[in-house]
Structures are given as C-alpha cells and as structure tokens.
Design a protein around this motif. Structure first.
Motif, short mmCIF file in Angstrom:
data_model
loop_
_atom_site.label_atom_id
_atom_site.label_comp_id
_atom_site.label_asym_id
_atom_site.label_seq_id
_atom_site.Cartn_x
_atom_site.Cartn_y
_atom_site.Cartn_z
N GLN A 145 1.00 17.78 -11.89
CA GLN A 145 1.10 19.15 -11.39
C GLN A 145 2.27 19.89 -12.04
N LEU A 146 3.39 19.21 -12.23
CA LEU A 146 4.55 19.82 -12.86
C LEU A 146 4.23 20.22 -14.29
N LYS A 147 3.55 19.32 -15.00
CA LYS A 147 3.16 19.62 -16.38
C LYS A 147 2.23 20.83 -16.43
N GLU A 148 1.26 20.88 -15.53
CA GLU A 148 0.32 22.00 -15.48
C GLU A 148 1.05 23.29 -15.09
N LEU B 118 0.83 -1.21 0.00
CA LEU B 118 0.00 0.00 0.00
C LEU B 118 0.87 1.26 0.00
N GLY B 119 1.98 1.22 0.74
CA GLY B 119 2.90 2.37 0.76
C GLY B 119 3.50 2.60 -0.61
N GLY B 120 3.88 1.52 -1.31
CA GLY B 120 4.42 1.63 -2.66
C GLY B 120 3.41 2.21 -3.63
N ILE B 121 2.17 1.74 -3.51
CA ILE B 121 1.10 2.26 -4.37
C ILE B 121 0.86 3.75 -4.09
N ALA B 122 0.88 4.12 -2.81
CA ALA B 122 0.69 5.53 -2.44
C ALA B 122 1.81 6.40 -3.01
N VAL C 155 2.76 10.24 -9.76
CA VAL C 155 1.91 10.57 -10.91
C VAL C 155 1.27 11.94 -10.69
N PHE C 156 0.78 12.19 -9.51
CA PHE C 156 0.16 13.48 -9.19
C PHE C 156 1.17 14.62 -9.32
#
Length: 169
Positions: free
Chosen positions: A30-33, A15-19, A25-26
C-alpha cells in the motif's frame, strides 16, 4: 490438559506472527502504491500548471504578440505592459521553483524540471527575460536562484528557435 493449552498457545502465537507478517507485507504494498499515486498526482499538477500558463498566453493573439514583444524588445512597451509580463513570468517561475524542490525531495520525477529547463534555455538571451530575472531573482530561494544562474551560463541550445527574430520572406 496442560499440554493441549501449551500447544494451542503456541499455535496462536505462530498464527499471530504470520498475521503480523502478512499485515506488514500489505502495508508495504500500500505504501508503494501510495507513493506512486502521490508522484503521479504531483507530476499531473505540475504539467497542468504549465499547460494552463501556455494555453492562457497562446489563446489570445494580442496577449501572445505582446509577450513576444516583451521578450524581444522591452523598450517598445509601456511600464504597465512590462510589469504585466514580469508578473506572467513570475507565475511561471514560481511553478518552476516548486517543481525543482519537489524533484529534489523525490516527489516529482527529475525529468520534469529538466524538461522545463528548455524553456529557460529558450529565453535566457532575450531582453525581456533578462529584465524579468534581474527584477525578480531576489524573491526566489537561494538554491533555486543559483540553479537558474547555472542554467543561464550553460551552452545548452533549444533547437526550435521559437523566440528568435525571424526574417520576413
């Protein structure tokens, strides 16, 4: 009980890895935006600078006529008038230089400085521009001086002829 703790620890790790993956990804989104917003703001600021210069020059008939006279015949002007127009040109060209460097670093779309080159093509043969560039060229960064010098020897033509002498009808 050992088995249950191992399973729980493994589940928490997964779960920590998925988080972490979701967080990355988030951050990427945000960097792209943020990059898009920065480029947009830079383009807007550049265009605003150009617009303000043109509105200021064009809002007053006397100023427009004087600038046109400067371009066409610098000898018809007083020294103070020539200096005033050299300063006006210099403010514009500092913005041009800035847009050139912002486009090189990728902050500004390269099409914007290319469109601004049309201004240079439109005045490059005018005596007032030649006087300006001769007197202020050394103030610019070497790369930008070379860039403008290349534009000055190019054969690109501006079709509107706004700075050319017109025959009286």
């Amino acid at each position: 009980m050992k088995v249950n703790l191992k399973k729980i620890a493994l589940l928490v790790e997964v779960l920590g890895g998925i988080a972490i993956l979701i967080s990355l990804v988030f951050v990427g989104i945000q960097l792209k935006e943020n990059t898009k917003a920065t480029r947009s703001a830079t383009a807007t600021a550049t265009i605003d600078t150009m617009t303000n210069w043109y509105v200021t020059m064009g809002a007053n008939g006397e100023t427009s006529d004087s600038f046109y006279r400067f371009l066409a015949n610098t000898e018809s002007m007083t020294k103070a008038e020539r200096i005033q127009h050299i300063y006006n040109f210099h403010g514009l060209f500092l913005a041009f230089q800035n847009s050139y460097y912002l486009s090189l670093e990728g902050t500004l779309d390269e099409r914007i400085p290319k469109s601004l080159n049309q201004v240079i093509y439109g005045v490059k043969d005018q005596p007032g521009f030649k006087l300006y560039w001769k007197s202020r060229k050394s103030i610019f960064f070497e790369e930008y001086r070379n860039y403008v010098d290349e534009l000055l020897i190019s054969n690109d033509i501006v079709s509107d002829g706004v700075y050319e002498e017109k025959d009286s009808d």
